[in-house]
Enzyme design. Structure first.
Site, mmCIF file in Angstrom:
data_model
loop_
_atom_site.group_PDB
_atom_site.id
_atom_site.type_symbol
_atom_site.label_atom_id
_atom_site.label_comp_id
_atom_site.label_asym_id
_atom_site.label_seq_id
_atom_site.Cartn_x
_atom_site.Cartn_y
_atom_site.Cartn_z
ATOM 1 N N ILE A 131 -2.890 -1.257 -6.301
ATOM 2 C CA ILE A 131 -4.016 -2.173 -6.065
ATOM 3 C C ILE A 131 -5.128 -1.448 -5.328
ATOM 4 O O ILE A 131 -6.274 -1.849 -5.387
ATOM 5 C CB ILE A 131 -3.595 -3.449 -5.287
ATOM 6 C CG1 ILE A 131 -3.130 -3.121 -3.860
ATOM 7 C CG2 ILE A 131 -2.566 -4.251 -6.038
ATOM 8 C CD1 ILE A 131 -3.138 -4.346 -2.937
ATOM 9 N N ASP A 132 -4.777 -0.365 -4.624
ATOM 10 C CA ASP A 132 -5.782 0.347 -3.811
ATOM 11 C C ASP A 132 -6.766 1.138 -4.684
ATOM 12 O O ASP A 132 -7.836 1.505 -4.224
ATOM 13 C CB ASP A 132 -5.089 1.319 -2.847
ATOM 14 C CG ASP A 132 -4.014 0.638 -2.020
ATOM 15 O OD1 ASP A 132 -4.132 -0.571 -1.785
ATOM 16 O OD2 ASP A 132 -3.049 1.324 -1.626
ATOM 17 N N GLY A 152 4.611 0.266 -3.620
ATOM 18 C CA GLY A 152 4.357 -1.173 -3.523
ATOM 19 C C GLY A 152 4.230 -1.796 -4.897
ATOM 20 O O GLY A 152 3.705 -1.183 -5.821
ATOM 21 N N GLU A 158 -8.972 -3.323 5.152
ATOM 22 C CA GLU A 158 -7.992 -3.203 6.241
ATOM 23 C C GLU A 158 -8.086 -1.911 7.038
ATOM 24 O O GLU A 158 -7.695 -1.862 8.195
ATOM 25 C CB GLU A 158 -6.574 -3.386 5.691
ATOM 26 C CG GLU A 158 -6.154 -2.310 4.677
ATOM 27 C CD GLU A 158 -4.744 -2.500 4.156
ATOM 28 O OE1 GLU A 158 -4.028 -3.409 4.598
ATOM 29 O OE2 GLU A 158 -4.342 -1.704 3.273
ATOM 30 N N ARG A 162 -19.712 -22.074 9.241
ATOM 31 C CA ARG A 162 -18.928 -20.987 9.852
ATOM 32 C C ARG A 162 -19.209 -19.641 9.205
ATOM 33 O O ARG A 162 -19.681 -19.570 8.073
ATOM 34 C CB ARG A 162 -17.431 -21.264 9.686
ATOM 35 C CG ARG A 162 -16.926 -22.337 10.595
ATOM 36 C CD ARG A 162 -15.458 -22.630 10.314
ATOM 37 N NE ARG A 162 -14.983 -23.675 11.208
ATOM 38 C CZ ARG A 162 -13.873 -24.361 11.029
ATOM 39 N NH1 ARG A 162 -13.118 -24.130 9.969
ATOM 40 N NH2 ARG A 162 -13.502 -25.281 11.895
HETATM 41 O O1 F6P Z 1 -0.566 0.478 -1.317
HETATM 42 C C1 F6P Z 1 -0.528 -0.877 -1.569
HETATM 43 C C2 F6P Z 1 -0.570 -1.677 -0.303
HETATM 44 O O2 F6P Z 1 -0.582 -3.058 -0.644
HETATM 45 C C3 F6P Z 1 -1.747 -1.350 0.620
HETATM 46 O O3 F6P Z 1 -2.950 -1.915 0.191
HETATM 47 C C4 F6P Z 1 -1.225 -1.890 1.927
HETATM 48 O O4 F6P Z 1 -1.821 -1.232 3.014
HETATM 49 C C5 F6P Z 1 0.252 -1.591 1.855
HETATM 50 O O5 F6P Z 1 0.573 -1.439 0.490
HETATM 51 C C6 F6P Z 1 1.147 -2.660 2.449
HETATM 52 O O6 F6P Z 1 2.457 -2.227 2.393
HETATM 53 P P1 F6P Z 1 3.731 -3.135 2.626
HETATM 54 O O7 F6P Z 1 4.049 -3.818 1.327
HETATM 55 O O8 F6P Z 1 4.789 -2.196 3.035
HETATM 56 O O9 F6P Z 1 3.371 -4.143 3.667
#
Ligand code: F6P
Length: 359
Positions: free
Chosen positions: A140-141, A12, A236, A176
Site C-alpha cells: 500500500i506504501d 503486510g 504517518e 472543525r
Molecule cells: O507496509 C505496509 C504498512 O501498512 C505500513 O504502511 C505501516 O507502517 C505498516 O505496514 C504497519 O505494520 P503492521 O501491520 O505491523 O502494524
C-alpha cells in the site's frame, strides 16, 4: 514440460493479493498445465515441519477469491529467516530450513508476492539455495522502485479518500478541523494522492518539511473565504517540529509509526483556536476488497509472472511502466525506496490547487 511452482505472500497484507494468486493459478494450471503449491505465512511455511503448504486447485480460480481482501495463504511481516527470534529469546539463522522446505516440495520456481523487505530476504534465500525466483510487487506504501504502482496502493488510496469524504460532513456540521493520519511508511504516496482526491486543505508528507505557520495561514485563508471547516491529511512518517518520528511499540517490542496526527492536531488547535479531531485510519487501508484497478494490476502481474517462469527469466519482478506490464531486475526494484518527488506531478497539482503542503 510440466512444472511445480510455489507461491507465497509476504510482508503486510493488502487488497488484491488473492486476485494475484487467482491469476497465477489460472495461468499456470490452465495455460501451461503446471501445478501450483501455495505456501502458508510467507517463508515461515517452508520452515515448519511438516511444511505448511498445499496444492492450489480450481477453487482458487473462482471469481469470489478475486474480490476477497487479505491473503488466503496468510502472511507475516516478522521473523526474518536469517535472524529468526526463537522462543527462548535467542536469534537463529533458519534460512537453510526454508531452502530445505522448498526442496522437499520439489518446486521448479517460486513466486513471491511482497514488498522491498520481503524481496531482499527472498533474493538472499534464492541466491543461497539456487531457487528460481520471480517477484510480484505489492505494497500500500507504493515505495518499490522500477514500477509505477504495486498491488494494494490504489485500494488504500480509495479507502483514505472515502474517509475524507465521510469526515467532511462532520467537519462542516461542527466547524472543525479534521485531521486524518494515513499509512505509507516513509513515503507520502497515500497521503498526497488521497489528500488531493478527497479535497484536503493541508497535506503533510515526510518528503516535505512543514512549518506550523504555513498550516495556520492556510486555515485562516479557508476561514476568510467563508468556510467553517478544514481537512488535513498527515502521513504517518511525518516528523514533529523537533524532527522526531511519532511511534508506537508493539507487544513484541517492534516499533512502528503512529501518533503524528494527534501531535499535528494539538499544534493546529493551539495556533488557530480551532476545534480539532483526529482519525487514525490504520489497517482499514489494507484489508478491504480490491478496487478495479488493483484487480486489473494483480491479474496482469499474475499472468506475467507465470510467463516469466515459462521463459526461464528469474530474479525479476513484474512491473507497471507506461501502462505496460514489463519485468525488471528484482535487485533494481529494491535498491532505493520510491518516495514522493517534492517536485513531481502530484505535488505540483497540490500546489496548483492551493493545498498547503506545510512549506
Ligand atoms: O507496509 C505496509 C504498512 O501498512 C505500513 O504502511 C505501516 O507502517 C505498516 O505496514 C504497519 O505494520 P503492521 O501491520 O505491523 O502494524
Amino acid at each position: 514440460m510440466s512444472k511445480r511452482i510455489g507461491i507465497l505472500t509476504s510482508g503486510g497484507d493488502c487488497a488484491g493479493l488473492n486476485a494475484a494468486l487467482r491469476a497465477v493459478v489460472l495461468r499456470a494450471r490452465h495455460g501451461y498445465g503446471w501445478t501450483v503449491v501455495g505456501i502458508r505465512n510467507g517463508t515461515h511455511g517452508l520452515m515448519e515441519r511438516p511444511i505448511e503448504a498445499g496444492e492450489l486447485g480450481d477453487d482458487v480460480t473462482e471469481t469470489a477469491i478475486m474480490r476477497q481482501g487479505g491473503t488466503i495463504l496468510g502472511t507475516t511481516n516478522k521473523g526474518d529467516p536469517f535472524a529468526f527470534p526463537m522462543p527462548d529469546g535467542s536469534v537463529r539463522d533458519r534460512s537453510n530450513e526454508v531452502i530445505e522446505g522448498y526442496r522437499q516440495l520439489e518446486l521448479d520456481a517460486l513466486i513471491g508476492i511482497g514488498g522491498d523487505g520481503s524481496f531482499a530476504i527472498l533474493r538472499r534465500i534464492a541466491a543461497q539455495g539456487g531457487i528460481n525466483l520471480v517477484g510480484i510487487p505489492k505494497t500500500i506504501d507504493n515505495d518499490l522502485d522500477m514500477t509505477e504502482t504495486a498491488i494494494g496502493f490504489s485500494t488504500a488510496v480509495d479507502v483514505a479518500t472515502q474517509a475524507l469524504d465521510q469526515l467532511q460532513p462532520t467537519a462542516a456540521s461542527h466547524s472543525r478541523v479534521m485531521i486524518l493520519e494515513v499509512m505509507g511508511r516513509d513515503a507520502g504516496h497515500i497521503a498526497i494522492a488521497a489528500g488531493i482526491a478527497g479535497g484536503a486543505d493541508v497535506i503533510l508528507i515526510p518528503e516535505i518539511p512543514w512549518r506550523l505557520e504555513s498550516i495556520r495561514q492556510r486555515i485562516e485563508t479557508v476561514k476568510a473565504r467563508g468556510r467553517n471547516f478544514a481537512l488535513v491529511v498527515v502521513a504517518e512518517a511525518v516528523r514533529t517540529a523537533e524532527g522526531d518520528a511519532a511511534t508506537v511499540t508493539n507487544a513484541g517490542g517492534a516499533v512502528r509509526y503512529g501518533g503524528i496526527g494527534q501531535y499535528v492536531a494539538e499544534k493546529i488547535a493551539q495556533s488557530t483556536g480551532a476545534e480539532t479531531r483526529v482519525t487514525v485510519l490504520g489497517h482499514v487501508q489494507r484489508g478491504g476488497a480490491p478496487d478495479a484497478r488493483d484487480r486489473l494490476l494483480a491479474s496482469g502481474f499474475g499472468v506475467h509472472a507465470v510467463d516469466l517462469i515459462a521463459q526461464k527469466k528469474f530474479d525479476r519482478m513484474v512491473a507497471l511502466w507506461n501502462r505496460e506490464i514489463i519485468d525488471v531486475p528484482l535487485a533494481d526494484a529494491i535498491k532505493q525506496p520510491n518516495v514522493v518527488d517534492p517536485n513531481g506531478p502530484l505535488v505540483r497539482t497540490a500546489r496548483g490547487l492551493g493545498i498547503s503542503l506545510g512549506e
